[in-house]
Design a protein around this motif. Structure first.
Motif, PDB file in Angstrom:
ATOM      1  N   ARG A 149       0.835  -1.188   0.000  1.00 54.43           N
ATOM      2  CA  ARG A 149       0.000   0.000   0.000  1.00 54.43           C
ATOM      3  C   ARG A 149       0.879   1.251   0.000  1.00 54.43           C
ATOM      4  O   ARG A 149       1.959   1.259   0.560  1.00 54.43           O
ATOM      5  CB  ARG A 149      -0.911   0.018   1.222  1.00 54.43           C
ATOM      6  N   GLU A 150       0.386   2.301  -0.589  1.00 55.24           N
ATOM      7  CA  GLU A 150       1.108   3.567  -0.661  1.00 55.24           C
ATOM      8  C   GLU A 150       0.153   4.708  -0.352  1.00 55.24           C
ATOM      9  O   GLU A 150      -1.057   4.561  -0.480  1.00 55.24           O
ATOM     10  CB  GLU A 150       1.690   3.784  -2.073  1.00 55.24           C
ATOM     11  N   PRO A 151       0.689   5.900   0.027  1.00 50.98           N
ATOM     12  CA  PRO A 151      -0.195   7.044   0.226  1.00 50.98           C
ATOM     13  C   PRO A 151      -0.870   7.431  -1.076  1.00 50.98           C
ATOM     14  O   PRO A 151      -0.377   7.159  -2.157  1.00 50.98           O
ATOM     15  CB  PRO A 151       0.759   8.155   0.703  1.00 50.98           C
ATOM     16  N   ALA A 152      -2.033   8.090  -0.968  1.00 49.28           N
ATOM     17  CA  ALA A 152      -2.841   8.390  -2.152  1.00 49.28           C
ATOM     18  C   ALA A 152      -2.353   9.594  -2.943  1.00 49.28           C
ATOM     19  O   ALA A 152      -2.926   9.938  -3.942  1.00 49.28           O
ATOM     20  CB  ALA A 152      -4.289   8.624  -1.729  1.00 49.28           C
ATOM     21  N   ALA A 349      -9.167   9.005  -8.373  1.00 50.07           N
ATOM     22  CA  ALA A 349      -9.735   8.303  -7.219  1.00 50.07           C
ATOM     23  C   ALA A 349     -10.219   9.292  -6.166  1.00 50.07           C
ATOM     24  O   ALA A 349     -11.332   9.165  -5.630  1.00 50.07           O
ATOM     25  CB  ALA A 349      -8.700   7.346  -6.624  1.00 50.07           C
ATOM     26  N   ALA A 350      -9.392  10.302  -5.865  1.00 49.90           N
ATOM     27  CA  ALA A 350      -9.785  11.320  -4.885  1.00 49.90           C
ATOM     28  C   ALA A 350     -10.991  12.113  -5.388  1.00 49.90           C
ATOM     29  O   ALA A 350     -11.932  12.401  -4.638  1.00 49.90           O
ATOM     30  CB  ALA A 350      -8.613  12.251  -4.602  1.00 49.90           C
ATOM     31  N   LYS A 351     -10.974  12.460  -6.677  1.00 52.22           N
ATOM     32  CA  LYS A 351     -12.058  13.243  -7.276  1.00 52.22           C
ATOM     33  C   LYS A 351     -13.391  12.508  -7.192  1.00 52.22           C
ATOM     34  O   LYS A 351     -14.403  13.066  -6.740  1.00 52.22           O
ATOM     35  CB  LYS A 351     -11.707  13.550  -8.736  1.00 52.22           C
ATOM     36  N   HIS A 352     -13.416  11.251  -7.616  1.00 50.80           N
ATOM     37  CA  HIS A 352     -14.682  10.529  -7.666  1.00 50.80           C
ATOM     38  C   HIS A 352     -15.094  10.009  -6.287  1.00 50.80           C
ATOM     39  O   HIS A 352     -16.296   9.825  -6.043  1.00 50.80           O
ATOM     40  CB  HIS A 352     -14.590   9.397  -8.684  1.00 50.80           C
ATOM     41  N   ALA A 353     -14.141   9.775  -5.409  1.00 48.31           N
ATOM     42  CA  ALA A 353     -14.504   9.402  -4.039  1.00 48.31           C
ATOM     43  C   ALA A 353     -15.247  10.553  -3.367  1.00 48.31           C
ATOM     44  O   ALA A 353     -16.254  10.351  -2.682  1.00 48.31           O
ATOM     45  CB  ALA A 353     -13.257   9.029  -3.245  1.00 48.31           C
ATOM     46  N   ASP A 354     -14.756  11.792  -3.588  1.00 48.09           N
ATOM     47  CA  ASP A 354     -15.440  12.966  -3.038  1.00 48.09           C
ATOM     48  C   ASP A 354     -16.827  13.107  -3.652  1.00 48.09           C
ATOM     49  O   ASP A 354     -17.810  13.391  -2.965  1.00 48.09           O
ATOM     50  CB  ASP A 354     -14.618  14.233  -3.304  1.00 48.09           C
ATOM     51  N   LYS A 359     -15.262   7.231   1.442  1.00 47.19           N
ATOM     52  CA  LYS A 359     -14.014   7.451   2.172  1.00 47.19           C
ATOM     53  C   LYS A 359     -13.018   6.373   1.762  1.00 47.19           C
ATOM     54  O   LYS A 359     -12.807   5.386   2.472  1.00 47.19           O
ATOM     55  CB  LYS A 359     -14.264   7.437   3.675  1.00 47.19           C
ATOM     56  N   VAL A 360     -12.430   6.561   0.584  1.00 48.35           N
ATOM     57  CA  VAL A 360     -11.466   5.611   0.048  1.00 48.35           C
ATOM     58  C   VAL A 360     -10.079   5.990   0.550  1.00 48.35           C
ATOM     59  O   VAL A 360      -9.665   7.151   0.451  1.00 48.35           O
ATOM     60  CB  VAL A 360     -11.501   5.614  -1.500  1.00 48.35           C
ATOM     61  N   LEU A 361      -9.338   5.024   1.088  1.00 51.11           N
ATOM     62  CA  LEU A 361      -8.037   5.323   1.693  1.00 51.11           C
ATOM     63  C   LEU A 361      -6.950   5.567   0.665  1.00 51.11           C
ATOM     64  O   LEU A 361      -5.959   6.228   0.951  1.00 51.11           O
ATOM     65  CB  LEU A 361      -7.616   4.168   2.615  1.00 51.11           C
ATOM     66  N   GLY A 362      -7.097   5.044  -0.527  1.00 51.97           N
ATOM     67  CA  GLY A 362      -6.066   5.208  -1.549  1.00 51.97           C
ATOM     68  C   GLY A 362      -6.079   4.027  -2.507  1.00 51.97           C
ATOM     69  O   GLY A 362      -7.022   3.229  -2.519  1.00 51.97           O
ATOM     70  N   ILE A 363      -5.026   3.911  -3.292  1.00 50.99           N
ATOM     71  CA  ILE A 363      -4.870   2.823  -4.248  1.00 50.99           C
ATOM     72  C   ILE A 363      -3.625   2.034  -3.872  1.00 50.99           C
ATOM     73  O   ILE A 363      -2.558   2.621  -3.638  1.00 50.99           O
ATOM     74  CB  ILE A 363      -4.729   3.349  -5.691  1.00 50.99           C
ATOM     75  N   GLY A 397     -13.561   3.138   3.888  1.00 50.69           N
ATOM     76  CA  GLY A 397     -12.475   2.706   4.765  1.00 50.69           C
ATOM     77  C   GLY A 397     -11.570   1.656   4.156  1.00 50.69           C
ATOM     78  O   GLY A 397     -10.729   1.096   4.850  1.00 50.69           O
ATOM     79  N   GLU A 398     -11.710   1.381   2.852  1.00 50.34           N
ATOM     80  CA  GLU A 398     -10.863   0.382   2.195  1.00 50.34           C
ATOM     81  C   GLU A 398      -9.994   1.035   1.132  1.00 50.34           C
ATOM     82  O   GLU A 398     -10.208   2.175   0.730  1.00 50.34           O
ATOM     83  CB  GLU A 398     -11.722  -0.707   1.538  1.00 50.34           C
ATOM     84  N   TYR A 399      -8.998   0.259   0.697  1.00 57.89           N
ATOM     85  CA  TYR A 399      -8.149   0.667  -0.420  1.00 57.89           C
ATOM     86  C   TYR A 399      -8.708   0.104  -1.720  1.00 57.89           C
ATOM     87  O   TYR A 399      -9.349  -0.945  -1.734  1.00 57.89           O
ATOM     88  CB  TYR A 399      -6.713   0.160  -0.236  1.00 57.89           C
ATOM     89  N   ILE A 400      -8.449   0.810  -2.820  1.00 57.68           N
ATOM     90  CA  ILE A 400      -8.766   0.288  -4.145  1.00 57.68           C
ATOM     91  C   ILE A 400      -7.710  -0.766  -4.483  1.00 57.68           C
ATOM     92  O   ILE A 400      -6.511  -0.474  -4.451  1.00 57.68           O
ATOM     93  CB  ILE A 400      -8.760   1.410  -5.197  1.00 57.68           C
ATOM     94  N   THR A 401      -8.141  -1.985  -4.792  1.00 57.65           N
ATOM     95  CA  THR A 401      -7.209  -3.082  -5.040  1.00 57.65           C
ATOM     96  C   THR A 401      -7.457  -3.689  -6.420  1.00 57.65           C
ATOM     97  O   THR A 401      -8.381  -3.315  -7.132  1.00 57.65           O
ATOM     98  CB  THR A 401      -7.387  -4.179  -3.974  1.00 57.65           C
ATOM     99  N   THR A 402      -6.626  -4.674  -6.756  1.00 61.21           N
ATOM    100  CA  THR A 402      -6.744  -5.319  -8.072  1.00 61.21           C
ATOM    101  C   THR A 402      -8.067  -6.080  -8.214  1.00 61.21           C
ATOM    102  O   THR A 402      -8.501  -6.329  -9.342  1.00 61.21           O
ATOM    103  CB  THR A 402      -5.571  -6.283  -8.305  1.00 61.21           C
ATOM    104  N   ARG A 403      -8.695  -6.440  -7.112  1.00 57.96           N
ATOM    105  CA  ARG A 403      -9.973  -7.164  -7.223  1.00 57.96           C
ATOM    106  C   ARG A 403     -11.076  -6.254  -7.761  1.00 57.96           C
ATOM    107  O   ARG A 403     -12.127  -6.737  -8.179  1.00 57.96           O
ATOM    108  CB  ARG A 403     -10.374  -7.738  -5.869  1.00 57.96           C
ATOM    109  N   ASN A 404     -10.833  -4.914  -7.759  1.00 57.10           N
ATOM    110  CA  ASN A 404     -11.806  -3.972  -8.313  1.00 57.10           C
ATOM    111  C   ASN A 404     -11.560  -3.689  -9.790  1.00 57.10           C
ATOM    112  O   ASN A 404     -12.367  -3.013 -10.429  1.00 57.10           O
ATOM    113  CB  ASN A 404     -11.755  -2.638  -7.548  1.00 57.10           C
ATOM    114  N   MET A 405     -10.438  -4.175 -10.340  1.00 63.40           N
ATOM    115  CA  MET A 405     -10.099  -3.890 -11.734  1.00 63.40           C
ATOM    116  C   MET A 405     -10.950  -4.706 -12.699  1.00 63.40           C
ATOM    117  O   MET A 405     -11.378  -5.821 -12.375  1.00 63.40           O
ATOM    118  CB  MET A 405      -8.617  -4.183 -12.008  1.00 63.40           C
ATOM    119  N   ALA A 406     -11.172  -4.143 -13.882  1.00 64.25           N
ATOM    120  CA  ALA A 406     -11.895  -4.869 -14.929  1.00 64.25           C
ATOM    121  C   ALA A 406     -11.074  -6.087 -15.343  1.00 64.25           C
ATOM    122  O   ALA A 406      -9.846  -5.993 -15.477  1.00 64.25           O
ATOM    123  CB  ALA A 406     -12.128  -3.959 -16.132  1.00 64.25           C
TER     124      ALA A 406
END
Length: 482
Positions: A149-152, A349-354, A359-363, A397-406
């Motif tokens: 994980r990394e900062p957003a 991610a920040a734009k569409h989360a808002d 409350k998405v923590l990042g990617i 409260g979760e991160y965007i992960t590869t399980r969300n990818m097309a």
């Protein structure tokens, strides 16, 4: 021109902001846009990067405060300052709902406003840094779903208004665009669909001496000459069937400003003559009029087809091409600047989360690595659509992960990672013919995956006809499901 901050002021009719504008722009070197309505402010915010908004109300009015309240939801990153003649007329609950940084009383002291704006932008920057550090400490050494994980936000990313980039190619282009913005020369922007040509045009306009005047946009693609002539040059009542009233036209409406002409490559040869005349003389003759008028407009044109090739084919006038390219920019496709994919993904991610109230923590870093391996034929537009979909699938409260990818993007990334350049591939078969066919099958299959099974694009990439590619797909029993 570099700005330490951009401030939008929503002033009430008749208010005198001249002294405040002078303090903010000259003493503090802020870029200041003075608008008359919240709608005008939102229009500006859709085109340029804004750091702080000031809204003014008169006695017993709440138009400005209502605007700041809506801004808290639509643009939470923008600091908010409220100007009112009497704080007693506004409830504490209303001020708290708008989450304003500070309210000031009229008559306004320009020095006080300058100090408040400076402190607000300092607080904004401290908050941004605190958010980054908090995320770094929170995720340090931790794993989620087996992914790094990394900062957003990445400090190395940059913005030219709404253009987000980190690559050297885009940095060089944006540096030149900032210099071009300060001139009066026409500008030609070329590049594939979805690369951000209109965003670059808007950034140039809002960094030019014409930024206080309008920027009007016209898409020239697929429009008949008469309609395009009417849209740009205007018409008189009765000039043609359906012309029931006079029309000003974009060139006259944008006098003193900029007109952005998208898909300029699609205009007809006869309309090219009219446009060339306008560029040379600034002359506007509305349809049905017998009088020629002059207007002062800067033209920014864009094309998703190389105009130089069209000139060589005789489909575009050479003299018009030279007139348009006072400055010429080629916006590179996303596949040629993979360094931009990470910062763009985080920005979207920040734009569409808002926008979605998530409350998405990042990617996760693993997801960013996978995205960087994708070619994105639709460029930045395709990437944004994918990130928006991924945000919608991510829980609070979760991160965007590869399980969300097309699945198609995951397959592309896996194919690129496993065999980019066919390193380590061992051909099958004993005879030379069998081994060559095995190699060809791999090349064709991976090209299809890279292009999301778009056979026209794959055929062009491999130098084949559509029929030739279809024969190879049938011969090697290739299919989209692997």
């Amino acid at each position: 021109m570099d700005h330490s901050g951009t401030v939008v002021i929503v002033a009430r009719p008749g208010s005198d902001w001249s002294d405040s504008l002078e303090v903010l722009s000259e003493r503090y070197a802020y870029r200041v846009l003075l608008v008359g309505t919240p709608a005008e402010a939102l229009t500006a915010m859709s085109s340029i990067h804004v750091d702080l908004a000031v809204a003014e109300d008169r006695q017993d009015e709440t138009v400005g405060l209502d605007f700041l309240t809506r801004l808290r939801v639509s643009h939470p990153e923008i600091m908010r300052v409220y100007v009112t003649p009497a704080p007693s007329s506004v409830s504490y609950q209303a001020l708290a709902k708008a989450a304003i940084y500070q309210f000031l009383l009229t008559p306004l002291d320009p020095a006080q406003l300058g100090l408040v704006v400076e402190r607000a932008l300092e607080a904004r920057e401290l908050h941004r840094r605190h958010r980054i550090l908090s995320r770094e400490f929170k995720i340090s050494g931790a794993l989620m779903f087996g992914e790094r994980r990394e900062p957003a936000f990445r400090p190395e990313s940059h913005q030219f208004e709404k253009l987000v980039y980190a690559s050297e190619k885009m940095a060089e282009m944006c540096d030149l665009a900032k210099q071009a913005a300060a001139t009066e020369l026409p500008i030609l922007i070329q590049g594939e669909t979805g690369t951000g040509k209109e965003l670059l045009a808007r950034a140039i306009h809002y960094n030019s001496p014409r930024r206080a005047s309008p920027l009007l946009v016209q898409n020239c693609g697929g429009m008949p000459d008469e309609l395009l002539q009417s849209e740009l040059f205007g018409h008189k009542r009765g000039a043609f069937t359906g012309a029931i009233s006079d029309r000003l036209g974009l060139f006259r409406a944008a006098d003193g400003g900029t007109v952005f002409l998208d898909e300029i490559s699609d205009v007809s040869p006869s309309f090219q003559v009219s446009l060339l005349r306008f560029l040379q003389e600034g002359e506007v003759k509305p349809l049905g009029a017998d009088k020629v008028m002059h207007c002062n407009v800067r033209i920014i044109a864009a094309s998703n087809k190389p105009l130089q090739d069209l000139v060589a084919q005789g489909k575009f006038r050479q003299d018009l091409y030279f007139r348009l390219k006072g400055f010429e920019f080629e916006v590179p496709p996303l596949r040629d600047r993979p360094d931009d994919i990470g910062p763009l993904a985080e920005f979207f991610a920040a734009k569409h989360a808002d926008a979605m109230g998530r409350k998405v923590l990042g990617i996760t870093a693993n997801t960013l690595d996978k995205l960087a391996l994708c070619s994105f034929p639709g460029n930045v537009r395709e990437l944004e659509n994918e990130i928006r979909r991924m945000v919608a699938l991510t829980k609070d409260g979760e991160y965007i992960t590869t399980r969300n990818m097309a699945p198609s993007l995951l397959a592309t990334a896996s194919a690129r990672k496993q065999g980019d350049g066919l390193r380590g591939f061992v051909p099958e078969g004993i005879t030379l013919k069998d081994q060559v066919e095995s190699l060809e099958k791999q090349i064709v299959g991976r090209a299809l995956i890279r292009n999301h099974w778009n056979q026209s694009r794959t055929a062009a990439e491999l130098g084949l006809s559509r029929v030739g590619l279809a024969n190879k797909i049938k011969r090697y029993n290739l299919n989209e499901n692997g």
